[in-house]
Design an enzyme around this catalytic site. Structure first.
Site, short mmCIF file in Angstrom:
data_model
loop_
_atom_site.label_atom_id
_atom_site.label_comp_id
_atom_site.label_asym_id
_atom_site.label_seq_id
_atom_site.Cartn_x
_atom_site.Cartn_y
_atom_site.Cartn_z
CB SER A 9 38.38 39.48 38.62
OG SER A 9 39.35 38.62 39.12
CD1 TRP A 48 45.35 34.79 38.19
CD2 TRP A 48 47.06 33.39 37.92
NE1 TRP A 48 45.34 33.92 39.25
CE2 TRP A 48 46.39 33.04 39.11
CE3 TRP A 48 48.18 32.64 37.54
CZ2 TRP A 48 46.79 31.99 39.92
CZ3 TRP A 48 48.58 31.59 38.36
CH2 TRP A 48 47.88 31.27 39.53
CG HIS A 52 43.05 40.92 36.40
ND1 HIS A 52 42.36 39.95 35.72
CD2 HIS A 52 42.47 40.98 37.63
CE1 HIS A 52 41.42 39.44 36.49
NE2 HIS A 52 41.45 40.06 37.65
#
Length: 422
Positions: A261, A352, A402
């Site tokens: 991330s 995202w 994620h």
């Protein structure tokens, strides 16, 4: 048609193709491939003055430095190099960790010769079964440094469409999960984690009460291209590599920088700048990481600069809603790692972070790897789920959400084994 022109054409055709529709995490953001705007990527192999880059020497001596400066000026910012007076202290060493399998070291990296000066603590686990210096994975928040049995991965989970609850997909029940760190050690690697809270907290309220003040204490004197959090985190990874060069138990020429991330963005920027990192790994890094900014899919430049104004340099805000005006895009960040191996990983349910945009960055970097004489990604077709591909550019799209998952770690170990002769 040149190799570069061919790949840019493939990129354009791929962008126009319909992709998998991903569930939106927030309103007013695009998750529909048919709504991705038309865009033109900057050509990695064309200088700013229009001169084509046709050989490795021109890339190494001219285009690569030019791209680094463009990213420093417009995206990540710049910071000083290795500070004078920096020194290291092994504050703790315990050879009986994980049931006697591992040695844990706590290393304090002092950035000056002042006792009360800025510093950070890195925690390393090394396999006790080793015959010499070991290759090392390093990153931020790779595991909880305070746990006696730290976990470096988690089980892959997916969102059940009916119940909206997380479930373990079929075929993933027996992956190591909490045993990933032991798997890393068993395969002959060490692993080191930093915590940003030590030096630049990942918090928009407190980040400025940190190492940033040491770089430049007076806010009004800070240049618009001064690095902030991501640049500082990357800087700290390079300083940790400085330490590895002094540790007889670590092979400093085989250090793999990895991040998930926001820390995946950091790993890419650290690896792009510091050519001492042998392999660079980006896990679900999204906007400002591996995903192309110009796609306007999932998180955007405007959104990331608004919610996280302390991550990138101030100049990056100029491109809020104006991504097409950026002189660079993220495929060129990936290309800056060349010819060293780089791995980009995406998750199917992570719209995202724009999995398609992450993959297209790998495609866009491929011509630079070819120019430098090594196999890059080798395809412009998005692979099937859970189907790792590539040569010196690795990529996979796994099931699930994620996360830096056990599946990801196992693929990174395979990639490291392939490219680092142990």
């Amino acid at each position: 048609m040149s190799t570069t022109a061919f790949y840019l054409l493939v990129l354009a055709l791929t962008v126009m193709a319909a992709g998998t529709s991903l569930e939106a995490d927030a309103e007013d953001f695009n998750y529909d491939e048919s709504k991705v705007p038309a865009y033109k990527l900057p050509d990695s192999l064309v200088m700013q003055d229009g001169t084509p880059v046709q050989d490795a020497e021109t890339w190494t001596t001219q285009r690569r430095p030019e791209l680094l400066e463009l990213f420093r000026e417009h995206v990540y910012g710049r910071l000083p190099g290795r500070p004078e007076g920096m020194h290291f202290e092994v504050a703790e060493e315990d050879s009986q960790m994980l049931g006697g399998k591992a040695t844990r070291k706590k290393i304090v990296i002092h950035f000056s010769d002042q006792p009360d000066g800025p510093k950070l603590t890195a925690v390393s686990y090394l396999p006790n079964k080793r015959s010499g210096p070991v290759p090392m994975f390093v990153g931020l928040r790779l595991f909880d440094r305070n746990l006696e049995y730290p976990a470096a991965g988690r089980h892959v989970t997916s969102r059940d469409a009916e119940t909206k609850k997380n479930v373990v997909p079929t075929g993933f029940e027996k992956l190591p999960g909490e045993k990933v760190i032991e798997t890393i050690l068993d395969q002959g690697y060490g692993i080191t984690s930093l915590d940003p809270a030590d030096f630049v907290p990942d918090d928009k309220e407190t980040w400025d009460e940190s190492l940033i003040q040491w770089f430049e204490p007076e806010k009004e004197k800070r240049a618009p291209d001064m690095g902030k959090a991501i640049a500082s985190w990357a800087w700290a990874l390079s300083r940790t590599l400085d330490y590895f060069e002094t540790d007889k138990d670590v092979d400093a020429k085989r250090v793999i920088v990895v991040g998930h991330s926001r820390m995946g963005k950091t790993a890419l920027w650290a690896g792009a700048q510091d050519e001492r990192f042998a392999i660079v790994i980006s896990n679900n890094s999204g906007c400002g990481g591996a995903a192309l900014s110009r796609r306007i899919f999932g998180e955007t430049v405007a959104r990331i600069n608004t919610v996280f104004p302390f991550w990138f340099c101030d100049n990056f805000r100029r491109y809020n809603g104006r991504e097409s005006d950026l002189p660079v895009d993220q495929h060129e960040l990936v290309a800056l790692v060349a010819p060293r191996p780089v791995y980009i990983a995406s998750a199917e349910e992570d719209g995202w972070a724009d999995p398609q945009g992450e993959f297209l960055s790998a495609v866009g970097a491929d011509p630079v790897y070819q120019l430098l004489g090594v196999e890059g990604l080798g395809t412009a077709t998005l692979p099937r789920v859970n189907q790792p591909i590539g040569g010196h550019i690795g990529y996979h799209l796994r099931v699930g959400q994620h996360a830096l998952a056990d599946y990801d770690w196992l693929r990174y170990l395979d990639f490291a084994d392939r490219h680092l002769s142990k």
